[in-house]
Design a protein around this motif. Structure first.
Motif, PDB file in Angstrom:
ATOM      1  N   HIS A 225       0.841  -1.203   0.000  1.00 38.52           N
ATOM      2  CA  HIS A 225       0.000   0.000   0.000  1.00 38.52           C
ATOM      3  C   HIS A 225       0.872   1.248   0.000  1.00 38.52           C
ATOM      4  O   HIS A 225       1.977   1.236   0.541  1.00 38.52           O
ATOM      5  CB  HIS A 225      -0.879   0.067   1.255  1.00 38.52           C
ATOM      6  CG  HIS A 225      -1.404  -1.231   1.726  1.00 38.52           C
ATOM      7  ND1 HIS A 225      -2.122  -2.085   0.919  1.00 38.52           N
ATOM      8  CD2 HIS A 225      -1.307  -1.839   2.926  1.00 38.52           C
ATOM      9  CE1 HIS A 225      -2.441  -3.147   1.625  1.00 38.52           C
ATOM     10  NE2 HIS A 225      -1.951  -3.039   2.836  1.00 38.52           N
TER      11      HIS A 225
ATOM     12  N   ILE B 219      -3.895   3.744  -1.038  1.00 41.39           N
ATOM     13  CA  ILE B 219      -4.213   2.977  -2.239  1.00 41.39           C
ATOM     14  C   ILE B 219      -3.433   1.674  -2.208  1.00 41.39           C
ATOM     15  O   ILE B 219      -2.262   1.654  -1.795  1.00 41.39           O
ATOM     16  CB  ILE B 219      -3.890   3.806  -3.502  1.00 41.39           C
ATOM     17  CG1 ILE B 219      -4.409   3.129  -4.768  1.00 41.39           C
ATOM     18  CG2 ILE B 219      -2.394   4.106  -3.612  1.00 41.39           C
ATOM     19  CD1 ILE B 219      -4.432   4.047  -5.977  1.00 41.39           C
ATOM     20  N   THR B 220      -4.088   0.584  -2.599  1.00 37.19           N
ATOM     21  CA  THR B 220      -3.365  -0.684  -2.704  1.00 37.19           C
ATOM     22  C   THR B 220      -2.555  -0.651  -3.989  1.00 37.19           C
ATOM     23  O   THR B 220      -3.070  -0.277  -5.045  1.00 37.19           O
ATOM     24  CB  THR B 220      -4.322  -1.876  -2.708  1.00 37.19           C
ATOM     25  OG1 THR B 220      -5.240  -1.737  -3.797  1.00 37.19           O
ATOM     26  CG2 THR B 220      -5.106  -1.927  -1.406  1.00 37.19           C
TER      27      THR B 220
ATOM     28  N   GLY C  62      -3.835  -3.611  -6.687  1.00 37.85           N
ATOM     29  CA  GLY C  62      -5.239  -3.587  -7.077  1.00 37.85           C
ATOM     30  C   GLY C  62      -5.805  -2.211  -7.342  1.00 37.85           C
ATOM     31  O   GLY C  62      -6.756  -2.056  -8.109  1.00 37.85           O
ATOM     32  N   GLY C  63      -5.253  -1.180  -6.689  1.00 40.03           N
ATOM     33  CA  GLY C  63      -5.756   0.159  -6.891  1.00 40.03           C
ATOM     34  C   GLY C  63      -6.975   0.520  -6.073  1.00 40.03           C
ATOM     35  O   GLY C  63      -7.620   1.542  -6.345  1.00 40.03           O
ATOM     36  N   SER C  64      -7.306  -0.272  -5.065  1.00 45.10           N
ATOM     37  CA  SER C  64      -8.410   0.106  -4.184  1.00 45.10           C
ATOM     38  C   SER C  64      -8.015   1.326  -3.364  1.00 45.10           C
ATOM     39  O   SER C  64      -6.863   1.456  -2.955  1.00 45.10           O
ATOM     40  CB  SER C  64      -8.761  -1.048  -3.242  1.00 45.10           C
ATOM     41  OG  SER C  64      -9.193  -2.176  -3.965  1.00 45.10           O
ATOM     42  N   THR C  65      -8.996   2.206  -3.135  1.00 43.96           N
ATOM     43  CA  THR C  65      -8.696   3.465  -2.455  1.00 43.96           C
ATOM     44  C   THR C  65      -9.473   3.607  -1.159  1.00 43.96           C
ATOM     45  O   THR C  65     -10.579   3.074  -1.013  1.00 43.96           O
ATOM     46  CB  THR C  65      -8.988   4.665  -3.369  1.00 43.96           C
ATOM     47  OG1 THR C  65     -10.364   4.615  -3.757  1.00 43.96           O
ATOM     48  CG2 THR C  65      -8.107   4.640  -4.598  1.00 43.96           C
ATOM     49  N   PHE C  66      -8.894   4.361  -0.236  1.00 46.22           N
ATOM     50  CA  PHE C  66      -9.465   4.577   1.083  1.00 46.22           C
ATOM     51  C   PHE C  66      -9.186   6.032   1.468  1.00 46.22           C
ATOM     52  O   PHE C  66      -8.111   6.551   1.160  1.00 46.22           O
ATOM     53  CB  PHE C  66      -8.807   3.641   2.108  1.00 46.22           C
ATOM     54  CG  PHE C  66      -8.898   2.189   1.734  1.00 46.22           C
ATOM     55  CD1 PHE C  66      -7.998   1.639   0.830  1.00 46.22           C
ATOM     56  CD2 PHE C  66      -9.892   1.388   2.254  1.00 46.22           C
ATOM     57  CE1 PHE C  66      -8.084   0.300   0.457  1.00 46.22           C
ATOM     58  CE2 PHE C  66      -9.984   0.052   1.895  1.00 46.22           C
ATOM     59  CZ  PHE C  66      -9.090  -0.487   0.993  1.00 46.22           C
TER      60      PHE C  66
ATOM     61  N   THR D  27      -8.290  12.954  -4.101  1.00 44.27           N
ATOM     62  CA  THR D  27      -8.253  11.720  -4.876  1.00 44.27           C
ATOM     63  C   THR D  27      -6.838  11.163  -4.883  1.00 44.27           C
ATOM     64  O   THR D  27      -5.899  11.872  -5.275  1.00 44.27           O
ATOM     65  CB  THR D  27      -8.705  11.964  -6.323  1.00 44.27           C
ATOM     66  OG1 THR D  27     -10.012  12.556  -6.329  1.00 44.27           O
ATOM     67  CG2 THR D  27      -8.750  10.651  -7.096  1.00 44.27           C
TER      68      THR D  27
ATOM     69  N   SER E 277      -4.171   8.356  -6.357  1.00 48.48           N
ATOM     70  CA  SER E 277      -3.988   7.554  -7.560  1.00 48.48           C
ATOM     71  C   SER E 277      -2.533   7.119  -7.657  1.00 48.48           C
ATOM     72  O   SER E 277      -1.709   7.495  -6.812  1.00 48.48           O
ATOM     73  CB  SER E 277      -4.393   8.349  -8.804  1.00 48.48           C
ATOM     74  OG  SER E 277      -3.548   9.492  -8.954  1.00 48.48           O
TER      75      SER E 277
ATOM     76  N   LEU F 227      -4.345  -5.549   4.600  1.00 51.69           N
ATOM     77  CA  LEU F 227      -5.320  -4.528   4.228  1.00 51.69           C
ATOM     78  C   LEU F 227      -6.008  -3.920   5.450  1.00 51.69           C
ATOM     79  O   LEU F 227      -6.319  -2.722   5.456  1.00 51.69           O
ATOM     80  CB  LEU F 227      -6.349  -5.131   3.285  1.00 51.69           C
ATOM     81  CG  LEU F 227      -7.312  -4.150   2.638  1.00 51.69           C
ATOM     82  CD1 LEU F 227      -6.554  -3.134   1.789  1.00 51.69           C
ATOM     83  CD2 LEU F 227      -8.325  -4.907   1.778  1.00 51.69           C
TER      84      LEU F 227
END
Length: 123
Positions: free
Chosen positions: A31, A49-50, A53-57, A67, A69, A101
């Protein structure tokens, strides 16, 4: 060892935007995140962001304004900050973690930290 280098901080007026960048020397981590610390306050989770995978928190105070990225090919993560407010004034730190995670919002799970970049928002 991973080196993280932040850039893009500065002085803006309320309502304006800034984009921070965090360049990593290499990317063995899971991350990448941004934390911030205002004078006299504890360091606060901003976004993460992972890396694969690109998952965001996001932290509650920045949702729908910031945002996060990344561009894997450049080993670089970004934090786009829109509609900035004076209370966003802080030193912003980039961090990277090998952790699971469930710890993505927890600063002590982060293994690598940048030197920080100042963001100042005037009213």
């Amino acid at each position: 060892q991973v080196e993280l280098t932040e850039s893009g901080g500065g002085l803006v007026q309320a309502g304006e935007s800034l984009k921070l960048a965090c360049a990593a020397s290499r990317t063995p981590f899971r991350h990448m995140a941004w934390f911030r610390q205002a004078p006299g306050e504890e360091r606060e989770f901003v976004a993460a962001i992972t890396w694969n995978g690109g998952s965001t928190f996001y932290g509650d105070s920045v949702k729908e304004r910031f945002t996060i990225s990344k561009v894997n090919a450049k080993n670089t993560g970004y934090l786009q900050m829109d509609n900035l407010k004076p209370e966003d004034t802080a030193v912003y730190y980039c961090a990277a973690s090998h952790g699971v995670l469930s710890t993505i919002r927890t600063q002590r799970s982060y293994n690598y930290w940048g030197q920080g970049t100042q963001v100042t928002v005037s009213s």
